[in-house]
Design an enzyme around this catalytic site. Structure first.
Site, short mmCIF file in Angstrom:
data_model
loop_
_atom_site.label_atom_id
_atom_site.label_comp_id
_atom_site.label_asym_id
_atom_site.label_seq_id
_atom_site.Cartn_x
_atom_site.Cartn_y
_atom_site.Cartn_z
N CYS A 1 -2.55 9.39 5.93
CA CYS A 1 -1.11 9.11 5.81
C CYS A 1 -0.32 9.98 6.78
CB CYS A 1 -0.66 9.28 4.36
SG CYS A 1 0.86 8.37 3.98
N HIS B 1 -4.19 5.40 1.45
CA HIS B 1 -4.74 6.47 0.62
C HIS B 1 -6.14 6.14 0.11
CE1 HIS B 1 -1.23 9.14 0.35
NE2 HIS B 1 -0.56 8.02 0.57
N GLU C 1 -8.13 8.13 -1.21
CA GLU C 1 -8.34 8.84 -2.48
C GLU C 1 -7.70 8.10 -3.65
OE1 GLU C 1 -4.18 9.76 -1.77
OE2 GLU C 1 -5.91 9.53 -0.46
#
Length: 378
Positions: free
Chosen positions: A265, A349, A351
């Site tokens: 990001c 993202h 994650e």
């Protein structure tokens, strides 16, 4: 209690400003105190996730933003501290169609009130979201007022004051002290983490593969990071305009081609600036957990979690950098890679938190292909 969301461009949206106590409405002094605490300004953005209100509110990337949630009911599954992505709530306001409030379940409302985050409900979030898609990302404010004209006056004061904060939002949310955490693999690599507003799940993912991670403030010098002798560098997510982040791009530049680098990001954008590329502001950003991605590295198409207002200008990337991930909604750059210089930038993202989780395999790719296999080939 009547509340208003006022956009800097002049539009006003009326709703109910949620108060835990009905007594506030009966006491003039209580109303004034409530107004002082719960009138807030920030950029107004929308998120299309159907779940994950805790992760959204605690994501430092939402610093200085009022979040409009498009899914209708919020707070209905309570609060779980395991879902928090940082040590505090960062949003300036929480706008939704309906917030769960009953004798059984009030925990989410209480958490927002403890952080003095206003909750505005009962307005047409669909119409508001369509307006934001058409207009772009405006500044706005949540206020208490007797009518729309008074709301505009109060909002202007709040917005003008909020705009005075420093432009380097990343530094505002970054850890100020260096922090070391033990990984789960005793013989794994040491990873330096440049904290631009890191989500906790990025750290959890790194610790699955590393022996140790050390988290540095966003304005840490190259020499300080290099003295740690890291075997890889992680550039994290964070808020604001990448062009306003001080020092980071220049600090990252000498590491390129020396150790494996993974940017997520904001980290992806800072990496692009370090490469000499440019970034630009998207009209209304990408925020939600339902954005389709074409991934040439993993050779998959999947749905991703996203939260950013800027993107990398593909035309300005160096010729040896390959665009390996693309947002299928608008064809913007969602990731790039250099096998020769061993870096990877991902705009969304991997994650997740909130999910989906298909892109989490990119952490495995970073450790196994970019760190271990590269080391073995040498």
């Amino acid at each position: 209690m009547i509340g208003f969301l006022v956009l800097e461009s002049g539009e006003v949206f009326a709703g109910s400003l949620f108060s835990e106590s009905s007594e506030v409405r009966k006491d003039l002094f209580a109303v004034k105190d409530f107004e002082k605490k719960f009138s807030r300004a920030g950029e107004v953005v929308f998120n299309t996730s159907h779940f994950g209100y805790e992760e959204i509110a605690t994501d430092p990337s939402y610093f200085s933003q009022i979040v409009v949630i498009t899914a209708p009911q919020q707070g209905n599954y309570g609060v779980n501290d395991d879902f928090w992505e940082s040590r505090r709530i960062w949003i300036e306001g929480f706008v939704c169609l309906q917030t769960q409030y009953s004798e059984r379940e009030q925990s989410w409302i209480k958490r927002l009130h403890e952080s003095q985050v206003p909750i505005l409900t009962g307005l047409d979030t669909r119409m508001l979201t369509m307006h934001l898609r058409k207009q772009g990302t405006p500044w706005g404010a949540v206020v208490i007022a007797k009518d729309k004209e008074e709301a505009k006056v109060k909002a202007k004061v709040l917005i003008d004051e909020k705009k005075k904060i420093q432009k380097d939002w990343v530094f505002e949310v970054s850890r100020k002290e260096t922090e070391t955490q033990t990984g789960e693999i005793p013989f794994g690599p040491k990873v330096a983490v440049l904290d631009f507003g890191v989500k906790e799940n990025i750290l959890r993912q790194l610790k699955k593969y590393a022996s140790e991670i050390r988290i540095f403030n966003s304005r840490t010098s190259f020499d300080t990071i290099a003295s740690y002798k890291p075997e890889a560098l992680m550039l994290t997510n964070g808020p604001g305009d990448p062009a306003d982040v001080q020092q980071a791009a220049e600090v990252v530049k000498p590491f390129i081609g020396q150790i494996p680098i993974f940017g997520i990001c904001m980290g992806h954008q800072i990496l692009s600036l370090a490469l000499g590329a440019k970034t630009y502001k998207l009209k209304f950003g990408h925020r939600g957990s339902n954005h389709p991605i074409q991934d040439l590295l993993l050779k998959k198409i999947y749905v991703s979690s996203q939260n950013h207002g800027y993107a990398v200008d593909e035309k300005t990337l160096p010729k040896d950098v390959i665009v390996t991930q693309r947002n299928l909604n608008d064809q913007t750059v969602a990731g790039f890679y250099s096998q020769e210089r061993n870096f990877l930038g991902i705009q969304y993202h991997p994650e997740a938190c909130p999910g989906p989780h298909e892109a989490s395999e990119l952490f495995k790719y970073f450790f196994e292909e970019m760190i271990l296999n590269k080391k073995n080939r040498k």
